[in-house]
Write an enzyme that holds these catalytic residues in place. Structure first.
Site, PDB file in Angstrom:
ATOM      1  N   LYS A 117      -6.428  -4.791  -2.687  1.00 36.53           N
ATOM      2  CA  LYS A 117      -8.055  -5.323  -2.123  1.00 36.53           C
ATOM      3  C   LYS A 117      -8.910  -4.334  -1.468  1.00 36.53           C
ATOM      4  CE  LYS A 117      -4.012  -4.631   1.687  1.00 36.53           C
ATOM      5  NZ  LYS A 117      -4.332  -3.749   1.683  1.00 36.53           N
ATOM      6  N   ASP A 123       0.960  -1.798  -0.156  1.00 38.96           N
ATOM      7  CA  ASP A 123       0.084   0.156   0.159  1.00 38.96           C
ATOM      8  C   ASP A 123       0.902   1.332   0.125  1.00 38.96           C
ATOM      9  OD1 ASP A 123      -2.005  -2.241   0.596  1.00 38.96           O
ATOM     10  OD2 ASP A 123      -2.878  -1.288   2.616  1.00 38.96           O
ATOM     11  N   CYS A 125      -1.423  -3.344   7.860  1.00 38.34           N
ATOM     12  CA  CYS A 125      -1.965  -3.844   7.153  1.00 38.34           C
ATOM     13  C   CYS A 125      -0.355  -4.358   6.580  1.00 38.34           C
ATOM     14  CB  CYS A 125      -1.891  -3.162   5.740  1.00 38.34           C
ATOM     15  SG  CYS A 125      -3.626  -2.893   5.059  1.00 38.34           S
TER      16      CYS A 125
HETATM   17  C1  VGL Z   1      -4.041   0.397   5.835  1.00 41.71           C
HETATM   18  C2  VGL Z   1      -6.331   1.174   7.365  1.00 41.71           C
HETATM   19  C3  VGL Z   1      -7.006   1.008   6.159  1.00 41.71           C
HETATM   20  C4  VGL Z   1      -2.371   0.379   5.666  1.00 41.71           C
HETATM   21  C5  VGL Z   1      -5.173   0.535   4.601  1.00 41.71           C
HETATM   22  O1  VGL Z   1      -2.352  -0.455   4.207  1.00 41.71           O
HETATM   23  O2  VGL Z   1      -2.297  -0.351   6.410  1.00 41.71           O
HETATM   24  N1  VGL Z   1      -4.652   0.656   6.987  1.00 41.71           N
HETATM   25  N2  VGL Z   1      -6.691   0.684   4.841  1.00 41.71           N
END
Ligand code: VGL
Ligand code: ZN
Length: 208
Positions: A111, A13, A156
């Protein structure tokens, strides 16, 4: 440390919304970019994940009347943190950071695209049952050790590392190529979990 063709770098991410100025900015999030670019050059196998939500996603606080971000709600799969709206499909915030060398990637896994379920882990959604398909890919490619880097360490990155370990892979988190959100002690809890589950922590330096 020698990197082999059975190793994979899993980059979690690294998107605009998790960097400074983004909708769910992780402190210093963009600092992982040069670090990841340097290590990725040493891997044959690089997989990126991309948080990829519809605008009406269940994890977004604005979709719950009267609820504030960073509080929790109970869903049928368990406790869910409510986040500011982030990484909405097709928006600039959902794009990878502009300096991330994405051409190194063999696979991009999206995702969190189902409205009713969040997905922190790159392997399973937050019900711990719905697969993203990455586990099948890792197994079919006969990869053995998963090196994890990216954002956010305590969400994540953590859930991805735990699921990969549970599935039988060797897992190493590259600590200085990650940054955390740190909500209610979540960074300390992450380190404890890694210790208990035999997930190793390695430095960037060790991989260069
Ligand atoms: C994430 C919170 C919500 C992450 C993704 O990438 O850690 N955290 N969505
Ligand atoms: Zn998300």
């Amino acid at each position: 440390m020698q990197i082999s063709d059975r190793d994979v770098l899993l980059v979690i991410d690294v998107q605009n919304d998790f960097c400074t100025g983004g909708a769910l900015a992780v402190p210093g999030g963009e600092k992982v970019v040069p670090a990841i670019n340097r290590i990725a050059a040493n891997f044959t196998n690089v997989v990126l994940t991309q948080d990829w939500h519809p605008g009406d996603h269940v994890s977004f606080a604005p979709n719950h009347a009267g609820k504030q971000p960073f509080r929790t709600i109970e869903l049928d799969y368990g406790t869910q943190v409510l986040w500011p709206s982030h990484c909405v499909q097709g928006t600039v915030g959902a794009e990878f950071h502009g300096e991330l060398e994405i051409s190194r990637a063999n696979l991009v896994v999206r995702k969190g695209f189902r409205r009713g379920i969040d997905s922190y882990s790159a392997l399973f959604e937050n019900d711990h049952r719905t697969p993203t398909g990455l586990l099948g890919y890792l197994r079919e490619r006969e990869l053995k050790t998963v090196f994890v880097a990216g954002l956010a360490l305590d969400f994540c990155v953590r859930f991805s590392a735990e699921d990969a370990r549970k599935a039988g892979f060797e897992v190493a988190v590259i600590e200085d190529a990650c940054r955390g959100i740190d909500l209610d002690g979540s960074v300390v809890a992450t380190h404890r979990s890694f210790r208990e589950r035999g997930i190793s922590i390695v430095s960037l330096e060790a991989l260069l």
